[in-house]
Design an enzyme around this catalytic site. Structure first.
Site, mmCIF file in Angstrom:
data_model
loop_
_atom_site.group_PDB
_atom_site.id
_atom_site.type_symbol
_atom_site.label_atom_id
_atom_site.label_comp_id
_atom_site.label_asym_id
_atom_site.label_seq_id
_atom_site.Cartn_x
_atom_site.Cartn_y
_atom_site.Cartn_z
ATOM 1 N N HIS A 270 51.081 61.167 28.882
ATOM 2 C CA HIS A 270 50.288 60.138 29.559
ATOM 3 C C HIS A 270 49.241 60.798 30.469
ATOM 4 C CE1 HIS A 270 49.795 56.433 32.145
ATOM 5 N NE2 HIS A 270 49.567 57.373 33.056
ATOM 6 N N GLU A 271 49.665 61.757 31.264
ATOM 7 C CA GLU A 271 48.727 62.413 32.189
ATOM 8 C C GLU A 271 47.631 63.150 31.407
ATOM 9 O OE1 GLU A 271 48.913 61.511 35.122
ATOM 10 O OE2 GLU A 271 50.968 60.766 35.137
ATOM 11 N N HIS A 274 44.857 60.872 30.568
ATOM 12 C CA HIS A 274 43.862 60.724 31.643
ATOM 13 C C HIS A 274 42.885 61.899 31.627
ATOM 14 C CE1 HIS A 274 45.587 57.302 33.595
ATOM 15 N NE2 HIS A 274 46.675 57.902 34.027
#
Ligand SMILES: [Zn+2]
Length: 425
Positions: A270-271, A274
């Site tokens: 997920h990170e 980003h």
């Protein structure tokens, strides 16, 4: 004072950037790793109480902050601070900086009881931290010092611009852009290390797995750090921060302690989303654009208020330092009213990062169980009232994220991935 945010743009752009930075809610489960994963949050009354309390505090905090600013104006302190500052410093710029220091210290004192309750008492009541009062107060004082150093010159400069330039709101908006970018570049390098220790990942095996995953995501080199957040909290988190040379992914040590390897890899997917999808830049661009509207209406409200109450408050005119509380009050009301806009944008990119993470890792169950841990560990309601989520949640609620990650598997049907592009590597 930590809530004292200066101008509309700073408020909104910072909100958008911070939404990225101030990450996900968290979990509990101190037991040793069990092979089977829990995919549903065990909702307790305590969790619901804690969430509702934080929701109430969010609104109370806003009202209290605006009330404090109006109080400072209404009882004449603002004018007295200005007069004292002007007696002490001949040059207008210095006097304005000194005025800011008086104002900030006063607001900090007025808001201290509420800050202490929200940031110290509540986390202890709910067993979310072990931090001692001395250590907490040290962080609080450091935060105040940082704010004074940064915002005293900025506010003096802003007042100067307001005094001298007819279309000051446009100049302030333009000026806020490089300042915000500088702040995002510098924060991980200069500010964050004042409060915590950042270091490369210690676990070599995990580091190798993450590097491999990062390279599949399209991230060059090692930009992953761990930070000793256990100093301040028992809750878990990870985030992407910085720009250019300071761009990085940071994992709290609490997360490394409480999650198993696959959960960490899922969260990091997920990170990485980003990181790869330029979400910091997108958040900034969005925040800065929205803040233009904020500056426009802010200027209208500022001047309207001065015409109406300026004489009562003893304010000499546009750009008088004594008018600063009014400017801040106007900015925070506008920032508050715009929060659903920033929150909505943030939830959108958070959802994209979830999609990217799953496409990269295919770790659906570990991702869901990581979310379960986030909710239980931070004692947050996984299914908050829709209005609350809409107004203030930077992430979709954990309940909805769990539902989504359990069903999102395009690869199982042979469909191409939407956001992760394996061809890039
Ligand atoms: Zn995120």
């Amino acid at each position: 004072m930590r809530k004292l945010i200066l101008f509309g743009a700073l408020t909104v752009a910072a909100a958008a950037a911070v939404a990225l930075i101030a990450q996900a809610p968290p979990k509990p489960q101190p037991e040793e790793k069990k092979p089977e994963r829990r995919l549903e949050v065990h909702v307790t009354p305590e969790m619901i109480r804690h969430s509702r309390l934080n929701d109430v505090l969010y609104f109370v905090d806003f009202l209290y902050g605006v009330g404090a600013l109006l109080l400072v104006l209404g009882v004449g302190w603002s004018v007295r601070f200005r007069d004292a500052a002007q007696r002490a410093a001949k040059r207008k710029f210095l006097a304005a900086m000194l005025y800011f220091v008086f104002l900030a210290l006063t607001l900090t004192a007025i808001q201290f009881p509420l800050d202490f309750y929200s940031d110290y008492v509540v986390p202890h009541q709910y067993d979310l931290t072990n931090q001692s009062f001395a250590s907490w107060l040290g962080d609080f004082a450091k935060g105040l010092g940082v704010n004074l150093v940064i915002f005293a010159p900025i506010s003096a400069l802003a007042l100067l611009i307001i005094r001298k330039i007819e279309r000051w709101w446009m100049v302030l908006w333009l000026g806020s852009i490089p300042l915000i970018i500088l702040a995002v570049v510098a924060t991980p390098l200069i500010i964050d290390p004042l409060f915590n220790k950042f270091e490369p990942l210690r676990d070599e095996l995990l580091k190798r797995a993450l590097l491999d995953q990062a390279s599949r995501a399209g991230i060059e080199g090692s930009r992953v750090y761990q930070v000793n957040k256990s100093k301040q909290t028992k809750t878990m988190n990870a985030y992407v921060t910085g720009l250019g040379p300071s761009k990085r992914i940071v994992m709290w040590d609490t997360l490394l302690q409480k999650m198993d390897r696959d959960e960490i890899l899922a969260v990091m997917g997920h990170e990485m989303g980003h990181y790869v999808m330029w979400h910091i830049w997108k958040g900034l661009a969005f925040g800065i654009s929205v803040s233009l509207v904020g500056f426009f209406f802010g200027q209208k409200a500022y001047q309207w208020g001065l015409r109406r109450w300026g004489a009562t408050w003893g304010i000499a005119g546009r750009g008088d330092p004594a008018s600063l509380p009014w400017l801040i009050a106007v900015s925070s009301v506008i920032g508050f009213l715009l929060s659903p806009v920033g929150s909505g944008f943030s939830r959108h990119i958070e959802h994209q990062a979830d999609i990217f993470g799953l496409e990269l890792t295919h770790l659906n169950e570990p991702m869901a169980s990581a979310f379960v841990k986030f909710a239980e560990d931070s004692k947050v309601d996984p299914r908050p009232p829709r209005f609350i989520e809409w107004w203030r949640y930077s992430h979709p609620s954990l309940g909805r994220r769990i539902d989504f990650v359990m069903r999102y598997r395009p690869w199982a049907e042979g469909k191409p991935s939407e956001l992760w592009k394996p061809s890039g590597r």
